[in-house]
Design a protein around this motif. Structure first.
Motif, PDB file in Angstrom:
ATOM      1  N   ARG A  73     116.324 111.717  11.259  1.00 52.33           N
ATOM      2  CA  ARG A  73     114.870 111.650  11.353  1.00 52.33           C
ATOM      3  C   ARG A  73     114.391 111.353  12.766  1.00 52.33           C
ATOM      4  O   ARG A  73     113.479 111.994  13.270  1.00 52.33           O
ATOM      5  CB  ARG A  73     114.334 110.576  10.408  1.00 52.33           C
ATOM      6  CG  ARG A  73     114.521 110.885   8.943  1.00 52.33           C
ATOM      7  CD  ARG A  73     113.897 109.807   8.099  1.00 52.33           C
ATOM      8  NE  ARG A  73     112.471 109.702   8.356  1.00 52.33           N
ATOM      9  CZ  ARG A  73     111.771 108.586   8.191  1.00 52.33           C
ATOM     10  NH1 ARG A  73     112.376 107.481   7.800  1.00 52.33           N
ATOM     11  NH2 ARG A  73     110.483 108.564   8.435  1.00 52.33           N
ATOM     12  N   HIS A  74     114.994 110.365  13.421  1.00 45.70           N
ATOM     13  CA  HIS A  74     114.485 109.947  14.722  1.00 45.70           C
ATOM     14  C   HIS A  74     114.956 110.861  15.850  1.00 45.70           C
ATOM     15  O   HIS A  74     114.635 110.634  17.005  1.00 45.70           O
ATOM     16  CB  HIS A  74     114.887 108.503  15.013  1.00 45.70           C
ATOM     17  CG  HIS A  74     116.361 108.273  14.999  1.00 45.70           C
ATOM     18  ND1 HIS A  74     117.101 108.344  13.849  1.00 45.70           N
ATOM     19  CD2 HIS A  74     117.230 107.985  15.989  1.00 45.70           C
ATOM     20  CE1 HIS A  74     118.368 108.100  14.132  1.00 45.70           C
ATOM     21  NE2 HIS A  74     118.472 107.883  15.409  1.00 45.70           N
ATOM     22  N   HIS A 536     117.659 100.421   8.021  1.00 46.08           N
ATOM     23  CA  HIS A 536     117.465 101.252   9.212  1.00 46.08           C
ATOM     24  C   HIS A 536     118.442 102.426   9.228  1.00 46.08           C
ATOM     25  O   HIS A 536     118.057 103.558   9.547  1.00 46.08           O
ATOM     26  CB  HIS A 536     117.657 100.410  10.475  1.00 46.08           C
ATOM     27  CG  HIS A 536     116.558  99.428  10.716  1.00 46.08           C
ATOM     28  ND1 HIS A 536     116.709  98.336  11.544  1.00 46.08           N
ATOM     29  CD2 HIS A 536     115.286  99.357  10.240  1.00 46.08           C
ATOM     30  CE1 HIS A 536     115.580  97.649  11.576  1.00 46.08           C
ATOM     31  NE2 HIS A 536     114.703  98.246  10.786  1.00 46.08           N
ATOM     32  N   ARG A 537     119.680 102.155   8.889  1.00 44.69           N
ATOM     33  CA  ARG A 537     120.701 103.215   8.946  1.00 44.69           C
ATOM     34  C   ARG A 537     120.437 104.295   7.896  1.00 44.69           C
ATOM     35  O   ARG A 537     120.500 105.496   8.186  1.00 44.69           O
ATOM     36  CB  ARG A 537     122.085 102.595   8.720  1.00 44.69           C
ATOM     37  CG  ARG A 537     123.226 103.594   8.813  1.00 44.69           C
ATOM     38  CD  ARG A 537     123.484 103.996  10.248  1.00 44.69           C
ATOM     39  NE  ARG A 537     124.572 104.962  10.314  1.00 44.69           N
ATOM     40  CZ  ARG A 537     124.401 106.277  10.399  1.00 44.69           C
ATOM     41  NH1 ARG A 537     123.190 106.783  10.439  1.00 44.69           N
ATOM     42  NH2 ARG A 537     125.439 107.082  10.461  1.00 44.69           N
ATOM     43  N   LEU A 539     117.611 105.039   6.331  1.00 42.39           N
ATOM     44  CA  LEU A 539     116.359 105.763   6.538  1.00 42.39           C
ATOM     45  C   LEU A 539     116.323 106.502   7.870  1.00 42.39           C
ATOM     46  O   LEU A 539     115.316 107.130   8.205  1.00 42.39           O
ATOM     47  CB  LEU A 539     115.173 104.810   6.413  1.00 42.39           C
ATOM     48  CG  LEU A 539     114.926 104.319   4.981  1.00 42.39           C
ATOM     49  CD1 LEU A 539     113.835 103.264   4.943  1.00 42.39           C
ATOM     50  CD2 LEU A 539     114.577 105.486   4.051  1.00 42.39           C
ATOM     51  N   SER A 540     117.416 106.463   8.624  1.00 43.43           N
ATOM     52  CA  SER A 540     117.529 107.352   9.778  1.00 43.43           C
ATOM     53  C   SER A 540     117.959 108.747   9.336  1.00 43.43           C
ATOM     54  O   SER A 540     117.821 109.714  10.086  1.00 43.43           O
ATOM     55  CB  SER A 540     118.529 106.794  10.798  1.00 43.43           C
ATOM     56  OG  SER A 540     119.861 106.892  10.320  1.00 43.43           O
ATOM     57  N   LYS A 541     118.479 108.854   8.106  1.00 42.32           N
ATOM     58  CA  LYS A 541     118.894 110.161   7.585  1.00 42.32           C
ATOM     59  C   LYS A 541     118.048 110.612   6.405  1.00 42.32           C
ATOM     60  O   LYS A 541     117.892 111.811   6.180  1.00 42.32           O
ATOM     61  CB  LYS A 541     120.371 110.123   7.163  1.00 42.32           C
ATOM     62  CG  LYS A 541     121.349 109.917   8.302  1.00 42.32           C
ATOM     63  CD  LYS A 541     122.754 110.335   7.923  1.00 42.32           C
ATOM     64  CE  LYS A 541     122.913 111.834   7.869  1.00 42.32           C
ATOM     65  NZ  LYS A 541     124.316 112.249   7.658  1.00 42.32           N
ATOM     66  N   SER A 543     114.342 110.563   4.451  1.00 38.34           N
ATOM     67  CA  SER A 543     112.920 110.268   4.584  1.00 38.34           C
ATOM     68  C   SER A 543     112.396 109.691   3.279  1.00 38.34           C
ATOM     69  O   SER A 543     112.860 110.048   2.189  1.00 38.34           O
ATOM     70  CB  SER A 543     112.149 111.546   4.924  1.00 38.34           C
ATOM     71  OG  SER A 543     110.756 111.333   4.820  1.00 38.34           O
ATOM     72  N   ASP A 632     110.807  97.086  12.443  1.00 36.77           N
ATOM     73  CA  ASP A 632     111.056  98.518  12.260  1.00 36.77           C
ATOM     74  C   ASP A 632     110.623  99.247  13.529  1.00 36.77           C
ATOM     75  O   ASP A 632     109.632  99.977  13.541  1.00 36.77           O
ATOM     76  CB  ASP A 632     110.279  99.026  11.037  1.00 36.77           C
ATOM     77  CG  ASP A 632     110.532 100.498  10.749  1.00 36.77           C
ATOM     78  OD1 ASP A 632     111.595 101.010  11.156  1.00 36.77           O
ATOM     79  OD2 ASP A 632     109.653 101.133  10.133  1.00 36.77           O
ATOM     80  N   ARG A 634     111.571 101.795  15.160  1.00 41.36           N
ATOM     81  CA  ARG A 634     111.547 103.263  15.201  1.00 41.36           C
ATOM     82  C   ARG A 634     110.676 103.867  14.100  1.00 41.36           C
ATOM     83  O   ARG A 634     110.628 105.089  13.954  1.00 41.36           O
ATOM     84  CB  ARG A 634     112.969 103.814  15.103  1.00 41.36           C
ATOM     85  CG  ARG A 634     113.833 103.484  16.311  1.00 41.36           C
ATOM     86  CD  ARG A 634     115.188 104.149  16.225  1.00 41.36           C
ATOM     87  NE  ARG A 634     115.999 103.590  15.151  1.00 41.36           N
ATOM     88  CZ  ARG A 634     117.212 104.043  14.826  1.00 41.36           C
ATOM     89  NH1 ARG A 634     117.721 105.069  15.484  1.00 41.36           N
ATOM     90  NH2 ARG A 634     117.899 103.481  13.854  1.00 41.36           N
ATOM     91  N   LEU A 636     111.059 103.817  10.868  1.00 36.92           N
ATOM     92  CA  LEU A 636     111.854 104.491   9.845  1.00 36.92           C
ATOM     93  C   LEU A 636     111.357 104.209   8.435  1.00 36.92           C
ATOM     94  O   LEU A 636     111.665 104.964   7.508  1.00 36.92           O
ATOM     95  CB  LEU A 636     113.321 104.067   9.973  1.00 36.92           C
ATOM     96  CG  LEU A 636     114.008 104.462  11.286  1.00 36.92           C
ATOM     97  CD1 LEU A 636     115.398 103.854  11.369  1.00 36.92           C
ATOM     98  CD2 LEU A 636     114.083 105.971  11.426  1.00 36.92           C
TER      99      LEU A 636
END
Length: 650
Positions: A73-74, A536-537, A539-541, A543, A632, A634, A636
């Protein structure tokens, strides 16, 4: 208004003459269309690199694998800093890498050309921009490696993408079952459990073992709040032999899992290429975290490219959740005597700038005062006689704690522990599997030399060893001294700076005493810092938004009069199917905008009705709030989607 009326009597029926009647107009869905989230349907790209740093500092790399995955995502689109790449260091986590005077390098080190003093990194490089992938990979290898063995650069002479291990296909006797289905693989975190050492006749045993492990992991305490983000697949591929190998030799199994010796610690995979191919065969977006489960009743495992554990009823879940924690959260060790202290749960430099300052119990960071007196990965066969660990104390401390692990001690009289000549009370946990014991004292040691002695029960000294079960073994020993509660707090609710000591005695800091399963493998809980890192990890992949669905509705197949809009979000907070898994304070905050204007009457709704007159440019915004995340940076835990509403789209 028209009405239909009928009167009746016992003598006659008289129909009143009224206008003819027809069915009332009904609203029906005439057509539908969807707006997927920005990542859904797009690919990310990864390259897996093994890097060995030699004793002289030479960095030698080799590319193990590359392929497509779901987008990060980021990294999509390129952010303001111009970042196009994320690099994860997925170091191998295993006690076999710990080296001291009782424990040398493992056979695995020899096979990889490393020694106990060399370091090995497993680097996963990710990007979302396909056209930049070859350039980024080459630049990374050139900058991070002094030598690339058997260079495996991206692209052939025609500029076509080259894959080390193409997408595989299932074999004739393979079977895949989806044990947890939380949503589309392209927007979930997918784990694939692959069994090794299960024969064709053990198919149902495999699926039963996997269901038990999944229930322990996701229906229990450890990952329960994260469950809607996961899909879990189980892949059965029959082996010709049952079980896994020992003494560095593997059996004729699907992926060739084996132990380095007979002791209950690391388990290695001799055919990683077959494991990669099998995992990919499950589905294009289904192989985020491959896991190999050995058909073995005893403790053992490994972290790194593959999360490895066994089917042990007693220790399988203990090992699996710890090693999976390393992979999912991308954290290093929390227990003493390791080598990898990195990630969100370790502070290496200064407690004044500690990573988890926003979680601290105290307004000002402080160090909890303790010292390690003994750290020994003994792996000692007690059949050989007593084993002694000696240490010194300066007499300045108030309390002590002794923690050990052992295997093969199945009865209360099979194992004895002495501290300075005094026998400590001990009760067998039962069975032969590896397990843990601990003792504590509320007085510090006197200044001078001290000794811990371990023996097997005298009656077993002449008992022949049974090759069908683990030997009676002392696995590890750790002795700490602590100051009083005013300077070192045992309270699990306290978050502070707790010293951790690596294999060379160097100090880093962790956040808690013994609460987190990344330190205390008997625990089922992650600490607050690891939970935040896990959100965080994941929700980095994945959405929070799967898609926006629009149903165009009208009366009796006539003109479109209404848009029925549904935001399909990952069911967290108030939308959880099982509200018992919901943390207090966990909630979605949802907002809708039309042509830039906030539609306040639609707040916190995921299903809305919009008259066709309100067509235009709409935007959906969602923010997930949970007490398990305090920062949060970034964004996410947010999701948004701008979309058009128009009759012409119906």
């Amino acid at each position: 208004m028209r009405a239909c009326l009928f009167l009746s009597s016992a003598i006659a029926l008289v129909a009143l003459t009224l206008p003819s009647c027809s069915a009332a107009p009904t609203t029906t869905t005439l057509s539908s269309f969807t707006y997927p989230n920005i990542e859904h349907g797009h690919s990310g790209y990864f390259t897996l690199i093994n890097r060995v740093t030699k004793n002289d500092g030479l960095r030698v790399c080799s590319v193990l694998d590359r392929g497509e995955t779901q987008a990060f995502r980021h990294l999509y689109p390129v952010n303001k800093r111009g970042d196009r790449v994320e690099v994860l260091n997925r170091k191998t986590h295993d006690e076999a890498s710990h080296t001291n005077h009782h424990h040398g390098a493992s056979n695995l080190d020899e096979e990889n050309g490393t020694s106990g003093e060399e370091s090995k990194d497993l680097l996963e490089m990710n990007t979302n921009l396909e056209k930049d992938w070859p350039m980024v990979e080459r630049a990374f290898l050139d900058s991070e490696c002094d030598r690339v063995d058997e260079p495996f650069y991206m692209g052939d002479e025609q500029g076509q993408l080259v894959f080390n291990d193409p997408n595989g296909s299932l074999q004739a006797d393979d079977e895949v079952r989806k044990l947890i289905d939380s949503g589309p693989d392209s927007n979930r975190i997918d784990i694939v459990f692959m069994g090794d050492g299960y024969t064709l006749d053990e198919r149902e045993k495999f699926f039963s073992d996997m269901q038990r492990l999944v229930n322990d992991m996701f229906m229990g305490d450890t990952f329960k709040s994260f469950l809607p983000l996961f899909n879990v697949h189980a892949l059965f591929r029959p082996s010709k032999e049952s079980g896994i190998g020992v003494n560095g030799h593997w059996k004729d199994t699907s992926f060739r899992l084996y132990r380095d010796g007979t002791e209950l610690r690391g388990i290695y995979v001799a055919d990683p290429s077959a494991a990669r191919q099998a995992c990919r065969a499950v589905g294009k977006y289904s192989c985020d975290f491959p896991s190999l489960i050995g058909n073995d009743p005893y403790y053992g495992g490994l972290g790194g490219e593959f999360v490895i554990s066994t089917s042990s009823n007693k220790s399988g879940t203990i090992v699996l959740r710890h090693e999976l924690g390393h992979s999912l959260i991308n954290v290093g060790e929390e227990y003493d005597g390791g080598q990898v202290y990195s990630g969100v749960n370790a502070e290496r430099w200064s407690i004044q700038n500690i990573k988890w300052k926003h979680w601290l119990t105290d307004p000002v960071p402080r160090e909890e005062k303790n010292v390690i007196r003994a750290q020994d990965y003994a792996w000692y066969n007690l059949k050989k006689g007593p084993y002694k660990v000696k240490f010194n104390s300066d007499g300045q401390w108030k309390r002590w704690s002794l923690k050990i692990s052992h295997s093969g001690v199945d009865t209360d009289d099979s194992f004895e522990v002495y501290l300075d000549g005094k026998r400590l009370s001990w009760t067998s946990p039962g069975g032969y599997d590896r397990d843990f014991s601990e003792w504590a004292g509320d007085e510090g040691f006197s200044a001078g030399a001290h000794e811990i002695e371990f023996r097997q029960g005298e009656k077993y000294d002449h008992e022949p060893e049974d090759p069908s079960r683990p030997i009676r073994q002392l696995c590890s020993v750790t002795m700490h001294e602590f100051m009083g509660e005013d300077q070192y707090r045992f309270d699990d609710n306290v978050i502070s700076a707790y010293p951790t000591f690596d294999i060379r005695g160097r100090k880093t800091w962790r956040s808690n005493h013994e609460y987190c399963l990344m330190r205390n493998m008997a625990s089922t809980q992650l600490c607050s810092i690891c939970k935040e890192g896990l959100w965080h990890r994941l929700l980095s992949k994945a959405s929070l938004l799967d898609e926006i669905r629009v149903d165009c509705q009208g009366e009796n197949e006539g003109e479109v009069s209404t848009f029925s809009i549904t935001a399909n979000v990952i069911p967290l907070g108030q939308f959880r199917k099982d509200q018992s898994k919901r943390e207090t304070g966990e909630v979605y905050k949802i907002r809708w905008f039309r042509n830039g204007v906030h539609q306040t009457e639609l707040d916190d709704q995921v299903h809305i009705q919009v008259p066709v007159a309100d067509a235009g440019i709409w935007e959906f915004k969602a923010e997930f709030q949970t007490p398990e995340v305090r920062k949060d940076p970034r964004g996410l835990l947010k999701a948004s989607k701008v979309f058009a509403l128009s009759k012409q789209l119906c």
